[in-house]
Design a protein around this motif. Structure first.
Motif, PDB file in Angstrom:
ATOM      1  N   HIS A  68       0.849  -1.199   0.000  1.00 37.82           N
ATOM      2  CA  HIS A  68       0.000   0.000   0.000  1.00 37.82           C
ATOM      3  C   HIS A  68       0.879   1.242   0.000  1.00 37.82           C
ATOM      4  O   HIS A  68       0.550   2.245   0.630  1.00 37.82           O
ATOM      5  CB  HIS A  68      -0.918   0.005   1.229  1.00 37.82           C
ATOM      6  CG  HIS A  68      -2.004  -1.007   1.162  1.00 37.82           C
ATOM      7  ND1 HIS A  68      -3.347  -0.693   1.282  1.00 37.82           N
ATOM      8  CD2 HIS A  68      -1.968  -2.354   0.989  1.00 37.82           C
ATOM      9  CE1 HIS A  68      -4.070  -1.799   1.183  1.00 37.82           C
ATOM     10  NE2 HIS A  68      -3.244  -2.816   1.010  1.00 37.82           N
ATOM     11  N   PHE A  69       1.987   1.181  -0.711  1.00 41.24           N
ATOM     12  CA  PHE A  69       2.983   2.249  -0.703  1.00 41.24           C
ATOM     13  C   PHE A  69       3.522   2.413  -2.118  1.00 41.24           C
ATOM     14  O   PHE A  69       4.333   1.608  -2.574  1.00 41.24           O
ATOM     15  CB  PHE A  69       4.111   1.868   0.266  1.00 41.24           C
ATOM     16  CG  PHE A  69       5.048   2.994   0.612  1.00 41.24           C
ATOM     17  CD1 PHE A  69       4.920   3.678   1.809  1.00 41.24           C
ATOM     18  CD2 PHE A  69       6.073   3.353  -0.248  1.00 41.24           C
ATOM     19  CE1 PHE A  69       5.790   4.713   2.151  1.00 41.24           C
ATOM     20  CE2 PHE A  69       6.946   4.385   0.070  1.00 41.24           C
ATOM     21  CZ  PHE A  69       6.807   5.066   1.273  1.00 41.24           C
ATOM     22  N   LEU A  70       3.012   3.423  -2.834  1.00 47.51           N
ATOM     23  CA  LEU A  70       3.456   3.701  -4.206  1.00 47.51           C
ATOM     24  C   LEU A  70       3.517   2.431  -5.052  1.00 47.51           C
ATOM     25  O   LEU A  70       4.587   2.032  -5.548  1.00 47.51           O
ATOM     26  CB  LEU A  70       4.829   4.384  -4.205  1.00 47.51           C
ATOM     27  CG  LEU A  70       4.983   5.640  -3.342  1.00 47.51           C
ATOM     28  CD1 LEU A  70       6.416   6.179  -3.438  1.00 47.51           C
ATOM     29  CD2 LEU A  70       3.992   6.719  -3.751  1.00 47.51           C
ATOM     30  N   PRO A  71       2.390   1.755  -5.270  1.00 50.75           N
ATOM     31  CA  PRO A  71       2.394   0.475  -6.005  1.00 50.75           C
ATOM     32  C   PRO A  71       3.057   0.584  -7.372  1.00 50.75           C
ATOM     33  O   PRO A  71       2.942   1.594  -8.053  1.00 50.75           O
ATOM     34  CB  PRO A  71       0.899   0.157  -6.158  1.00 50.75           C
ATOM     35  CG  PRO A  71       0.225   0.915  -5.071  1.00 50.75           C
ATOM     36  CD  PRO A  71       1.031   2.154  -4.870  1.00 50.75           C
ATOM     37  N   THR A 299      -4.971  -6.935  -3.981  1.00 52.12           N
ATOM     38  CA  THR A 299      -5.687  -6.074  -3.040  1.00 52.12           C
ATOM     39  C   THR A 299      -7.147  -5.960  -3.442  1.00 52.12           C
ATOM     40  O   THR A 299      -7.457  -5.715  -4.614  1.00 52.12           O
ATOM     41  CB  THR A 299      -5.048  -4.666  -2.998  1.00 52.12           C
ATOM     42  OG1 THR A 299      -3.690  -4.788  -2.561  1.00 52.12           O
ATOM     43  CG2 THR A 299      -5.804  -3.741  -2.062  1.00 52.12           C
ATOM     44  N   TYR A 300      -8.017  -6.110  -2.459  1.00 52.50           N
ATOM     45  CA  TYR A 300      -9.464  -6.023  -2.667  1.00 52.50           C
ATOM     46  C   TYR A 300     -10.017  -4.834  -1.889  1.00 52.50           C
ATOM     47  O   TYR A 300      -9.603  -4.571  -0.759  1.00 52.50           O
ATOM     48  CB  TYR A 300     -10.149  -7.311  -2.209  1.00 52.50           C
ATOM     49  CG  TYR A 300      -9.663  -8.531  -2.959  1.00 52.50           C
ATOM     50  CD1 TYR A 300     -10.301  -8.961  -4.124  1.00 52.50           C
ATOM     51  CD2 TYR A 300      -8.550  -9.234  -2.514  1.00 52.50           C
ATOM     52  CE1 TYR A 300      -9.836 -10.072  -4.826  1.00 52.50           C
ATOM     53  CE2 TYR A 300      -8.075 -10.344  -3.207  1.00 52.50           C
ATOM     54  CZ  TYR A 300      -8.719 -10.756  -4.364  1.00 52.50           C
ATOM     55  OH  TYR A 300      -8.249 -11.847  -5.050  1.00 52.50           O
ATOM     56  N   CYS A 301     -10.965  -4.137  -2.483  1.00 50.30           N
ATOM     57  CA  CYS A 301     -11.606  -3.022  -1.802  1.00 50.30           C
ATOM     58  C   CYS A 301     -12.403  -3.551  -0.603  1.00 50.30           C
ATOM     59  O   CYS A 301     -13.214  -4.469  -0.753  1.00 50.30           O
ATOM     60  CB  CYS A 301     -12.545  -2.294  -2.759  1.00 50.30           C
ATOM     61  SG  CYS A 301     -13.532  -1.019  -1.953  1.00 50.30           S
ATOM     62  N   PRO A 302     -12.184  -3.004   0.583  1.00 53.43           N
ATOM     63  CA  PRO A 302     -12.908  -3.492   1.770  1.00 53.43           C
ATOM     64  C   PRO A 302     -14.421  -3.268   1.697  1.00 53.43           C
ATOM     65  O   PRO A 302     -15.166  -3.950   2.383  1.00 53.43           O
ATOM     66  CB  PRO A 302     -12.311  -2.675   2.921  1.00 53.43           C
ATOM     67  CG  PRO A 302     -11.046  -2.117   2.407  1.00 53.43           C
ATOM     68  CD  PRO A 302     -11.230  -1.943   0.931  1.00 53.43           C
ATOM     69  N   ASN A 326      -5.144   9.056  -5.140  1.00 54.10           N
ATOM     70  CA  ASN A 326      -5.555   9.197  -3.745  1.00 54.10           C
ATOM     71  C   ASN A 326      -6.032   7.876  -3.154  1.00 54.10           C
ATOM     72  O   ASN A 326      -6.579   7.847  -2.047  1.00 54.10           O
ATOM     73  CB  ASN A 326      -6.655  10.257  -3.615  1.00 54.10           C
ATOM     74  CG  ASN A 326      -6.149  11.636  -3.970  1.00 54.10           C
ATOM     75  OD1 ASN A 326      -5.121  12.075  -3.455  1.00 54.10           O
ATOM     76  ND2 ASN A 326      -6.842  12.319  -4.866  1.00 54.10           N
ATOM     77  N   GLY A 327      -5.833   6.775  -3.906  1.00 54.71           N
ATOM     78  CA  GLY A 327      -6.222   5.465  -3.399  1.00 54.71           C
ATOM     79  C   GLY A 327      -7.714   5.202  -3.439  1.00 54.71           C
ATOM     80  O   GLY A 327      -8.220   4.339  -2.697  1.00 54.71           O
ATOM     81  N   ILE A 328      -8.423   5.901  -4.315  1.00 56.38           N
ATOM     82  CA  ILE A 328      -9.878   5.765  -4.373  1.00 56.38           C
ATOM     83  C   ILE A 328     -10.268   4.581  -5.266  1.00 56.38           C
ATOM     84  O   ILE A 328      -9.792   4.456  -6.392  1.00 56.38           O
ATOM     85  CB  ILE A 328     -10.540   7.055  -4.908  1.00 56.38           C
ATOM     86  CG1 ILE A 328     -10.118   8.271  -4.062  1.00 56.38           C
ATOM     87  CG2 ILE A 328     -12.059   6.912  -4.950  1.00 56.38           C
ATOM     88  CD1 ILE A 328     -10.558   8.235  -2.636  1.00 56.38           C
ATOM     89  N   HIS A 333     -15.774   4.029  -4.866  1.00 56.43           N
ATOM     90  CA  HIS A 333     -15.190   5.284  -4.372  1.00 56.43           C
ATOM     91  C   HIS A 333     -14.736   5.229  -2.911  1.00 56.43           C
ATOM     92  O   HIS A 333     -14.556   6.262  -2.269  1.00 56.43           O
ATOM     93  CB  HIS A 333     -16.152   6.462  -4.589  1.00 56.43           C
ATOM     94  CG  HIS A 333     -16.633   6.568  -6.006  1.00 56.43           C
ATOM     95  ND1 HIS A 333     -15.781   6.829  -7.057  1.00 56.43           N
ATOM     96  CD2 HIS A 333     -17.871   6.406  -6.541  1.00 56.43           C
ATOM     97  CE1 HIS A 333     -16.469   6.843  -8.184  1.00 56.43           C
ATOM     98  NE2 HIS A 333     -17.732   6.584  -7.900  1.00 56.43           N
ATOM     99  N   TYR A 334     -14.515   4.018  -2.393  1.00 59.28           N
ATOM    100  CA  TYR A 334     -13.969   3.884  -1.042  1.00 59.28           C
ATOM    101  C   TYR A 334     -12.493   4.289  -1.066  1.00 59.28           C
ATOM    102  O   TYR A 334     -11.742   3.868  -1.951  1.00 59.28           O
ATOM    103  CB  TYR A 334     -14.096   2.434  -0.561  1.00 59.28           C
ATOM    104  CG  TYR A 334     -13.496   2.168   0.808  1.00 59.28           C
ATOM    105  CD1 TYR A 334     -14.249   2.368   1.959  1.00 59.28           C
ATOM    106  CD2 TYR A 334     -12.173   1.732   0.954  1.00 59.28           C
ATOM    107  CE1 TYR A 334     -13.716   2.130   3.223  1.00 59.28           C
ATOM    108  CE2 TYR A 334     -11.625   1.490   2.208  1.00 59.28           C
ATOM    109  CZ  TYR A 334     -12.396   1.703   3.339  1.00 59.28           C
ATOM    110  OH  TYR A 334     -11.859   1.471   4.568  1.00 59.28           O
ATOM    111  N   PRO A 335     -12.052   5.116  -0.104  1.00 58.69           N
ATOM    112  CA  PRO A 335     -10.632   5.492  -0.066  1.00 58.69           C
ATOM    113  C   PRO A 335      -9.800   4.433   0.670  1.00 58.69           C
ATOM    114  O   PRO A 335      -9.884   4.310   1.891  1.00 58.69           O
ATOM    115  CB  PRO A 335     -10.645   6.810   0.708  1.00 58.69           C
ATOM    116  CG  PRO A 335     -11.853   6.722   1.594  1.00 58.69           C
ATOM    117  CD  PRO A 335     -12.853   5.826   0.908  1.00 58.69           C
ATOM    118  N   LEU A 336      -9.035   3.658  -0.081  1.00 58.47           N
ATOM    119  CA  LEU A 336      -8.201   2.635   0.548  1.00 58.47           C
ATOM    120  C   LEU A 336      -7.047   3.288   1.292  1.00 58.47           C
ATOM    121  O   LEU A 336      -6.471   4.285   0.831  1.00 58.47           O
ATOM    122  CB  LEU A 336      -7.663   1.646  -0.488  1.00 58.47           C
ATOM    123  CG  LEU A 336      -8.626   0.512  -0.879  1.00 58.47           C
ATOM    124  CD1 LEU A 336      -9.718   0.983  -1.823  1.00 58.47           C
ATOM    125  CD2 LEU A 336      -7.839  -0.645  -1.531  1.00 58.47           C
TER     126      LEU A 336
END
Length: 341
Positions: A68-71, A299-302, A326-328, A333-336
């Motif tokens: 979760h860091f600059l993929p 990675t899956y959206c929670p 922004n990780g959206i 539109h959940y912000p990961l």
């Protein structure tokens, strides 16, 4: 090369206390710290590996592992010899244990902080990772490099066993953007017998780094018969979830290494069992490692459960990121949670 190890304190007894890690070595003239690279010389604690890199590579940031860091970016990775742990399963034992196993000999190529930053930029890296051995043992070298890197717009990552003191974390906090911290097991017995360390300081480090706003990911290497019981896995999951359920947890497979050649590799079924336990305890982001398992390392959206970062092949080889800067999540539109830009 050597430099003053300024994260230290002179005691009334005449000894010098190293304040970098929780081993808290109190040293007389001529004595080395447990790490093998911090030594009292002429009444001062010296860092013997300052500016001496034993391992240098450009890696996918996913290899750290930081998911979760600059993929899909690259991290300029650097390490020295020396370590404050003595893990029997260490995959980098040839450098981490080198001074202890070679009568305090120090090896490495000259690579000052300024040159590390130049090389990172030249090679298109977005971050510098202090890795391969334990970065806290070469704290002053990492500190000077990280400060310069930040001035040049690079991010910094500590890949660590989590024995940093609160004082060290306070000093690093303005410059270290992410930490991957090992929770190697959940019993003091495991830490003492297999790692030459203690559990409590590691747990305190995870909590404190998160509290300071550093992005934290956790890794556990699951070793058959040593730390892979349902109870121990669940206890680690509960601990992480109790701090923040959005902390990613990497569950890695063990392969026979160093002083644990008689222990079999971790079966994939163990990693998937741990993954399920992590889900049951409410963790949002779980990943398996050291095996190819696209479904369990993506990675899956929670919120909507859609796959938003797809990972295939060797770690970091094929990464498809559908999140915006922004990780959206593009679907709901959940912000990961993470560091995305």
């Amino acid at each position: 090369m050597s430099a003053t190890a300024w994260l230290s304190k002179k005691l009334g007894s005449g000894k010098i206390l190293c304040q970098a890690c929780a081993q808290a070595c109190k040293l007389d003239e001529g004595e080395y710290g447990i790490c093998g690279v911090r030594k009292v010389v002429n009444g001062e604690l010296k860092l013997l590996v300052y500016g001496l890199a034993a391992a240098v590579n450009v890696d996918p940031v996913e290899k750290k592992p930081m998911f979760h860091f600059l993929p899909a970016s690259r991290a300029f990775s650097v390490g020295t010899v020396g370590c404050n742990f003595s893990c029997k399963f260490c995959q980098n034992y040839d450098i981490s244990q080198y001074p202890k196993e070679h009568e305090h000999q120090i090896v490495g190529q000259e690579l000052p902080p300024e040159r590390i930053v130049e090389l990172a930029i030249e090679r298109g890296c977005e971050s510098i990772a202090y890795t391969y051995n334990e970065p806290i043992v070469f704290f002053e070298y990492t500190y000077d490099t990280a400060k310069l890197a930040h001035e040049k717009g690079l991010k910094n990552i500590y890949v660590t066993s989590g024995f940093e003191t609160h004082k060290a974390i306070d000093l690093l906090e303005p410059y270290i953007d992410g930490m991957n911290i090992d929770i190697k097991g959940f019993t003091d017995e495991f830490y003492k017998e297999i790692c030459g360390a203690r559990l409590k300081p590691v747990l305190e480090c995870v909590k404190y780094a998160h509290k300071k706003g550093i992005w934290v990911e956790v890794t556990t290497l699951l070793i058959p018969g040593k730390n892979d019981s349902d109870e121990e896995i669940r206890n680690i999951a509960k601990f992480i979830a109790g701090i923040d359920p959005s902390i990613p947890w990497h569950l890695s497979a063990f392969y026979p290494m160093y002083k644990m050649l008689d222990v079999p590799p971790t079966p994939g079924s163990t990693l998937r069992r741990a993954y399920k336990i992590g889900q049951e305890e409410g963790l949002k982001y779980l990943y398996v490692g050291n095996i190819d398992d696209e479904d369990h390392e993506s990675t899956y959206c929670p919120k909507c459960s859609k796959r938003v970062i797809d990972r295939q092949g060797h770690i970091g080889q094929y990464v498809t990121n559908e999140l915006d800067d922004n990780g959206i999540c593009p679907y709901c539109h959940y912000p990961l949670e993470g560091i995305w830009h």
